[in-house]
Design a protein around this motif. Sequence first.
Motif, PDB file in Angstrom:
ATOM      1  N   TYR A 118      17.538 -52.392 -15.965  1.00  0.00           N
ATOM      2  CA  TYR A 118      18.742 -51.692 -16.375  1.00  0.00           C
ATOM      3  C   TYR A 118      19.993 -52.297 -15.732  1.00  0.00           C
ATOM      4  CZ  TYR A 118      15.518 -47.882 -17.646  1.00  0.00           C
ATOM      5  OH  TYR A 118      14.501 -47.131 -18.187  1.00  0.00           O
ATOM      6  N   LEU A 119      21.072 -52.298 -16.485  1.00  0.00           N
ATOM      7  CA  LEU A 119      22.405 -52.265 -15.891  1.00  0.00           C
ATOM      8  C   LEU A 119      22.689 -50.796 -15.645  1.00  0.00           C
ATOM      9  CD1 LEU A 119      24.412 -54.692 -18.199  1.00  0.00           C
ATOM     10  CD2 LEU A 119      23.457 -55.178 -15.950  1.00  0.00           C
ATOM     11  N   VAL A 120      23.135 -50.463 -14.445  1.00  0.00           N
ATOM     12  CA  VAL A 120      23.242 -49.044 -14.119  1.00  0.00           C
ATOM     13  C   VAL A 120      24.415 -48.778 -13.196  1.00  0.00           C
ATOM     14  CG1 VAL A 120      21.569 -49.273 -12.232  1.00  0.00           C
ATOM     15  CG2 VAL A 120      21.970 -47.023 -13.254  1.00  0.00           C
ATOM     16  N   VAL A 121      25.010 -47.600 -13.367  1.00  0.00           N
ATOM     17  CA  VAL A 121      26.072 -47.091 -12.488  1.00  0.00           C
ATOM     18  C   VAL A 121      25.611 -45.740 -11.982  1.00  0.00           C
ATOM     19  CG1 VAL A 121      28.478 -46.408 -12.311  1.00  0.00           C
ATOM     20  CG2 VAL A 121      27.836 -48.275 -13.846  1.00  0.00           C
ATOM     21  N   ASP A 125      16.454 -44.720  -8.514  1.00  0.00           N
ATOM     22  CA  ASP A 125      15.229 -45.495  -8.698  1.00  0.00           C
ATOM     23  C   ASP A 125      15.021 -45.793 -10.176  1.00  0.00           C
ATOM     24  OD1 ASP A 125      14.765 -45.473  -5.993  1.00  0.00           O
ATOM     25  OD2 ASP A 125      13.407 -43.735  -6.072  1.00  0.00           O
ATOM     26  N   VAL A 126      14.336 -46.904 -10.434  1.00  0.00           N
ATOM     27  CA  VAL A 126      14.156 -47.348 -11.814  1.00  0.00           C
ATOM     28  C   VAL A 126      13.528 -46.267 -12.686  1.00  0.00           C
ATOM     29  CG1 VAL A 126      12.916 -49.002 -13.271  1.00  0.00           C
ATOM     30  CG2 VAL A 126      14.094 -49.788 -11.202  1.00  0.00           C
ATOM     31  N   VAL A 127      12.500 -45.585 -12.169  1.00  0.00           N
ATOM     32  CA  VAL A 127      11.791 -44.587 -12.984  1.00  0.00           C
ATOM     33  C   VAL A 127      12.642 -43.352 -13.265  1.00  0.00           C
ATOM     34  CG1 VAL A 127       9.507 -45.352 -12.229  1.00  0.00           C
ATOM     35  CG2 VAL A 127      10.742 -43.577 -10.927  1.00  0.00           C
ATOM     36  N   VAL A 157      13.751 -60.042 -19.550  1.00  0.00           N
ATOM     37  CA  VAL A 157      13.007 -58.778 -19.509  1.00  0.00           C
ATOM     38  C   VAL A 157      12.753 -58.326 -20.941  1.00  0.00           C
ATOM     39  CG1 VAL A 157      13.106 -56.386 -18.765  1.00  0.00           C
ATOM     40  CG2 VAL A 157      13.940 -58.204 -17.271  1.00  0.00           C
ATOM     41  N   PRO A 158      11.539 -57.852 -21.276  1.00  0.00           N
ATOM     42  CA  PRO A 158      11.109 -57.759 -22.674  1.00  0.00           C
ATOM     43  C   PRO A 158      11.620 -56.546 -23.432  1.00  0.00           C
ATOM     44  CG  PRO A 158       9.397 -56.979 -21.246  1.00  0.00           C
ATOM     45  CD  PRO A 158      10.489 -57.487 -20.340  1.00  0.00           C
ATOM     46  N   ASP A 159      11.365 -56.583 -24.739  1.00  0.00           N
ATOM     47  CA  ASP A 159      11.641 -55.448 -25.601  1.00  0.00           C
ATOM     48  C   ASP A 159      10.666 -54.308 -25.299  1.00  0.00           C
ATOM     49  OD1 ASP A 159      13.801 -56.298 -27.197  1.00  0.00           O
ATOM     50  OD2 ASP A 159      12.471 -57.663 -28.272  1.00  0.00           O
ATOM     51  N   TYR A 170      24.098 -46.140 -18.036  1.00  0.00           N
ATOM     52  CA  TYR A 170      23.086 -47.178 -17.923  1.00  0.00           C
ATOM     53  C   TYR A 170      22.901 -47.875 -19.256  1.00  0.00           C
ATOM     54  CZ  TYR A 170      19.731 -44.183 -20.371  1.00  0.00           C
ATOM     55  OH  TYR A 170      19.099 -43.410 -21.320  1.00  0.00           O
ATOM     56  N   LEU A 171      22.300 -49.051 -19.216  1.00  0.00           N
ATOM     57  CA  LEU A 171      21.876 -49.780 -20.396  1.00  0.00           C
ATOM     58  C   LEU A 171      20.515 -50.390 -20.116  1.00  0.00           C
ATOM     59  CD1 LEU A 171      22.542 -51.079 -23.230  1.00  0.00           C
ATOM     60  CD2 LEU A 171      23.233 -53.101 -21.904  1.00  0.00           C
ATOM     61  N   ARG A 172      19.546 -50.070 -20.950  1.00  0.00           N
ATOM     62  CA  ARG A 172      18.234 -50.708 -20.841  1.00  0.00           C
ATOM     63  C   ARG A 172      18.373 -52.159 -21.308  1.00  0.00           C
ATOM     64  NH1 ARG A 172      12.813 -48.845 -21.577  1.00  0.00           N
ATOM     65  NH2 ARG A 172      11.448 -50.551 -20.920  1.00  0.00           N
ATOM     66  N   VAL A 173      17.951 -53.091 -20.479  1.00  0.00           N
ATOM     67  CA  VAL A 173      18.071 -54.511 -20.794  1.00  0.00           C
ATOM     68  C   VAL A 173      16.923 -54.904 -21.707  1.00  0.00           C
ATOM     69  CG1 VAL A 173      18.076 -56.843 -19.859  1.00  0.00           C
ATOM     70  CG2 VAL A 173      19.249 -54.992 -18.635  1.00  0.00           C
ATOM     71  N   LEU A 174      17.250 -55.315 -22.950  1.00  0.00           N
ATOM     72  CA  LEU A 174      16.262 -55.669 -23.956  1.00  0.00           C
ATOM     73  C   LEU A 174      16.646 -56.982 -24.633  1.00  0.00           C
ATOM     74  CD1 LEU A 174      15.925 -52.162 -25.639  1.00  0.00           C
ATOM     75  CD2 LEU A 174      14.329 -53.183 -24.001  1.00  0.00           C
TER      76      LEU A 174
END
Length: 421
Positions: free
Chosen positions: A335-338, A346-348, A322-324, A359-363
């Motif tokens: 995201y990794l998310v709790v 939801d993602v948005v 998944v991109p920058d 959470y952590l945005r996957v980059l």
Amino acid sequence: MKKHFNIYVLLCGLLTFTWMSCSEMDSYLRFVEDGEKLYTGKVDSLQAFGGKNRILIKGLFMSDPKVTDCVISWNAGQNYIQIPVNRTQGVDTLSYLIEGLEENNYNFEVITLDKDGNKSISSFISGTVYGDRYKESLNNRPINIAELYAGDLNTTIEFGRVDLTSGIYGIELKYMDTDGVINEEFLSIDDQDLVLPNYMIGEPFEYRSIFIPEPNAIDTFYTEFSAVVPSIVYLKNFRVPFRQVQRQGRWGILESWITNDAVRIHAGGNGGWDEWNSNIFNVESGWGAPAVTNGKIYQVVNLSPGTYTFKANPRTVENGTVPDTSMEGRGDQSYLVVGEGDTLPDVVDIETSPATLGYLRVLRSIHPSNFEVEFTITESKQVAIGFATTQAGGQVGSQFPGSANGRHFNIISFDFFRHND
């Protein structure tokens, strides 16, 4: 000549009769001393049942209504007890508990008496008295596994095997449930696993082993209670090779994870489990597959107050990941998310939702060792833990170098732990 032969036979016969008469007389005299000696009826069906510093002697008075007393002796007659017997017309029972005995093996002699002191032929029985030496030799049944899965609060305890000749009978166990109630459980020695429903996270359980040293022993022995805190399993099916519950071709559905329809974009309604790379966790779009919009794969667990870390260990963050943020023009967000509750936000909404605990945005720019989320809760909560993504499908244009054909996110394993555990 014949006449002499007949006289010889007659003399032999007289001698034989005389010898037999003397033998019978000797046998008779053994029972006569100043007259005929009388014997009372002996105790039949004699049994001994061991206990802690005591033993129970049992038997039957089958006949002879003249019996008035019974004498039980041990230590070669140095110790004895005389018991009154109240005989009836039928069969009567002897049942006498001898207490205050030292731990040892004993031989008991039992006789009966009538009012004139006539006694029976002796009956004998052996028995064992148990005590502190036996108790100190007992060991609690070992535990192979004591795990609490935070997803359903059912603790499974797997006990090890033991030497049955020790007299072990079973396990007594006490634990606290989520309502604060102390529950008591019993596990037979024939069984190995015990499930404790609604276990209170963080509380120890106590157990002890039960021993019956011999069949029909009159006392039961116990080990001391041992306290054990189960290790908490926060995630199931969390590493390669990941298991699947269904598949078609390369793709499948992950066992023990909740996978929403948005991820099931591959043949047969599958996605999330990938046979490639050793049965890996993978959410993939592109290469001819459609987009994933608000895709979620997660597990739901129950957590006690504390600080936790959720970590993903990716196979790679290079080509296809998944991109920058420079590539957000495609709308990719992963995201990794709790999240609090029984589903992920939801993602948005992940970055703004009050239900998001971390959470952590996957980059691609993040080093693999840093794919982790840390969060803290101050009260017990139900929590959803996992991966959420929106990522484009179809063929990706060359304006996104290194990812010309699609998106994927390969996870080798997940870690989830409570700090200071």
